[in-house]
Design a protein around this motif. Structure first.
Motif, PDB file in Angstrom:
ATOM      1  N   SER A 123      47.392  19.397  34.359  1.00  0.00           N
ATOM      2  CA  SER A 123      46.167  20.084  34.755  1.00  0.00           C
ATOM      3  C   SER A 123      46.432  21.366  35.545  1.00  0.00           C
ATOM      4  CB  SER A 123      45.264  19.157  35.580  1.00  0.00           C
ATOM      5  OG  SER A 123      44.261  19.873  36.248  1.00  0.00           O
ATOM      6  N   LEU A 124      45.779  22.436  35.133  1.00  0.00           N
ATOM      7  CA  LEU A 124      45.877  23.714  35.845  1.00  0.00           C
ATOM      8  C   LEU A 124      45.329  23.597  37.259  1.00  0.00           C
ATOM      9  CD1 LEU A 124      46.297  26.788  36.011  1.00  0.00           C
ATOM     10  CD2 LEU A 124      44.063  27.064  34.904  1.00  0.00           C
ATOM     11  N   ASP A 125      44.210  22.908  37.430  1.00  0.00           N
ATOM     12  CA  ASP A 125      43.594  22.801  38.744  1.00  0.00           C
ATOM     13  C   ASP A 125      44.486  22.033  39.707  1.00  0.00           C
ATOM     14  OD1 ASP A 125      41.545  23.433  40.472  1.00  0.00           O
ATOM     15  OD2 ASP A 125      40.342  21.680  39.997  1.00  0.00           O
ATOM     16  N   PRO A 142      40.689  16.649  37.408  1.00  0.00           N
ATOM     17  CA  PRO A 142      42.073  16.802  37.882  1.00  0.00           C
ATOM     18  C   PRO A 142      42.396  15.960  39.096  1.00  0.00           C
ATOM     19  CG  PRO A 142      41.146  18.930  37.302  1.00  0.00           C
ATOM     20  CD  PRO A 142      40.019  17.944  37.227  1.00  0.00           C
ATOM     21  N   SER A 143      41.483  15.858  40.063  1.00  0.00           N
ATOM     22  CA  SER A 143      41.789  15.107  41.279  1.00  0.00           C
ATOM     23  C   SER A 143      41.824  13.609  41.036  1.00  0.00           C
ATOM     24  CB  SER A 143      40.764  15.432  42.377  1.00  0.00           C
ATOM     25  OG  SER A 143      39.466  15.048  41.984  1.00  0.00           O
ATOM     26  N   THR A 144      41.205  13.128  39.948  1.00  0.00           N
ATOM     27  CA  THR A 144      41.188  11.697  39.656  1.00  0.00           C
ATOM     28  C   THR A 144      42.260  11.301  38.653  1.00  0.00           C
ATOM     29  OG1 THR A 144      38.793  11.683  40.032  1.00  0.00           O
ATOM     30  CG2 THR A 144      39.725   9.782  38.892  1.00  0.00           C
ATOM     31  N   LEU A 145      42.534  12.151  37.659  1.00  0.00           N
ATOM     32  CA  LEU A 145      43.431  11.782  36.560  1.00  0.00           C
ATOM     33  C   LEU A 145      44.865  12.258  36.757  1.00  0.00           C
ATOM     34  CD1 LEU A 145      41.087  12.496  33.512  1.00  0.00           C
ATOM     35  CD2 LEU A 145      41.510  10.311  34.663  1.00  0.00           C
ATOM     36  N   ALA A 146      45.073  13.336  37.486  1.00  0.00           N
ATOM     37  CA  ALA A 146      46.437  13.860  37.645  1.00  0.00           C
ATOM     38  C   ALA A 146      47.300  12.864  38.402  1.00  0.00           C
ATOM     39  CB  ALA A 146      46.411  15.192  38.391  1.00  0.00           C
TER      40      ALA A 146
END
Length: 398
Positions: A123-125, A142-146
């Motif tokens: 993720s870029l984010d 991004p904050s949940t899956l990365a």
């Protein structure tokens, strides 16, 4: 090795290198060992306007990040050891110290080999550092899956107009031995347009994670619960997937990235998702966000072409600082159901964020975000929570 021992060892590595750094007095280009101290301080506050639905969030402040690191070279290798001391405000002693990047790396002509604990390539984010984001919070997807910081081995390479990286990693980290399993993942980026302060970024992230008996035999449950209204708004969280019956669970993740920069204007978006399956039930989770950013004072977002992510802003144009305004729409939704049966979870979360950032220096800024979030249960057609959050941050890094 216990979590406490691992944490103390990581801290000792940082402090030991810090003590040794002043003794390294030779020219930096010729000496075999170098050390450089770095860190970041993020102090956050949040004030909430809660409605009558759901438990109210409490107005609060916190040291979100108090990071200290040392990095450098060691006889042809590069290294970094980094810890977060923010947890000491809640848990004094070694339990409040969390290891972040702790790795060694070796550069070759074809790429770089890295071994240790480090943030994974997804993720870029998420790959854009917390010092450089346009908002206090990353997008919910991004904050949940990365997979963030994990013990891993990776290979990364820079291409003429892009990057790629792949890693094999454990689902454990130095400070978390409760999450069991292993995974592989990778990310590729491409710059079809690259002309100084004008660029177009495309990217793809993929990961396959295999969780061992989540929820039983001392293994943590596998739960996806985003925070739509800020990190301090735990009462606005909503479960989009939960696996805790002890069956081995496979998770396939993906994320598509797009961003453009045109001088002071930029826009960015991602579409992410995951499929979770333990053989008896399945969950599908998806997320999407899009935002636009405008530097009123004329600066441009910085971009690191070696890693395919955004970085520090470019030279500031005014002695009084730089002003950035940003607007984001963010949504995440999920369904979970046993095979052949009705949904046990069918819910969504959305958040609209208006942000303003004032940069006194490229490494010193204050941030202010207004977040309007809503949670919906689609099985009953009801709104579970509606929260308006006024959030801010004082941020300094070195």
């Amino acid at each position: 090795m216990s979590t406490t021992t691992n944490t103390i060892a990581a801290l000792a590595a940082v402090l030991g290198a810090c003590v040794a750094a002043p003794a390294l007095a030779a020219d930096e280009d010729t000496r075999p060992i170098t050390a450089e101290l770095g860190g970041r301080l993020h102090w956050d506050f949040a004030v909430f306007d809660n409605d009558e639905r759901g438990a109210p969030n409490r107005n609060d402040t916190q040291f979100r990040r108090v990071w200290l690191d040392v990095s450098g070279r060691f006889y042809g290798f590069t290294y970094k050891a980094e810890v977060d001391l923010a947890g000491l405000q809640d848990a004094p002693g070694s339990a409040g110290i969390v290891a972040r990047d702790v790795y060694i790396a070796k550069a070759f002509d074809a790429g770089t080999l890295t071994v240790g604990q480090f943030k994974q390539y997804f993720s870029l984010d998420d790959r854009t550092g917390s010092n450089y984001g346009a908002f206090l919070e990353r997008g919910m997807g991004p904050s949940t899956l990365a997979p963030i910081y994990r013990k891993a081995v990776s290979w990364q390479a820079t291409l003429p107009h892009g990057t790629w990286a792949a890693s094999a990693y454990s689902l454990e980290s130095i400070d978390n031995s409760a999450t069991k399993g292993a995974a592989v993942g990778g990310r590729a980026t491409w710059l079809p347009l690259d002309a100084g302060s004008t660029l177009r970024h495309l990217g793809l992230s993929l990961a396959h994670e295999a969780y061992d008996h989540p929820g039983t035999r001392r293994a943590a449950a596998l739960v996806l619960r985003p925070r739509p209204a800020n990190d301090l708004a735990d009462n606005s969280r909503l479960t989009l997937a939960r696996f805790d019956a002890g069956r081995d669970t496979d998770v396939d993740k993906w994320s598509l990235e797009y961003a453009e920069v045109h001088g002071p204007l930029s826009w960015q978006g991602e579409y992410s998702g995951a499929v979770l399956d333990d053989g008896a039930q399945q969950a599908q989770v998806q997320a999407a966000y899009g935002f636009v950013s405008w530097f009123v004072t004329g600066e441009s977002r910085g971009y690191d072409r070696k890693t395919g992510r955004f970085s520090r802003i470019k030279a500031m144009r005014h002695r009084t600082g730089a002003l950035e305004l940003a607007l984001r729409y963010d949504r995440m939704w999920g369904r979970q159901h046993p095979d052949g049966m009705a949904d046990t979870i069918d819910a969504s979360m959305r958040a609209v964020t208006l942000g303003a950032n004032w940069y006194f220096q490229p490494n010193l800024r204050v941030m202010f975000d207004v977040i309007d979030s809503r949670n919906r249960d689609h099985r009953t057609g009801t709104t579970l929570d509606h929260t308006l959050a006024y959030t801010g941050r004082f941020q300094y890094d070195f």
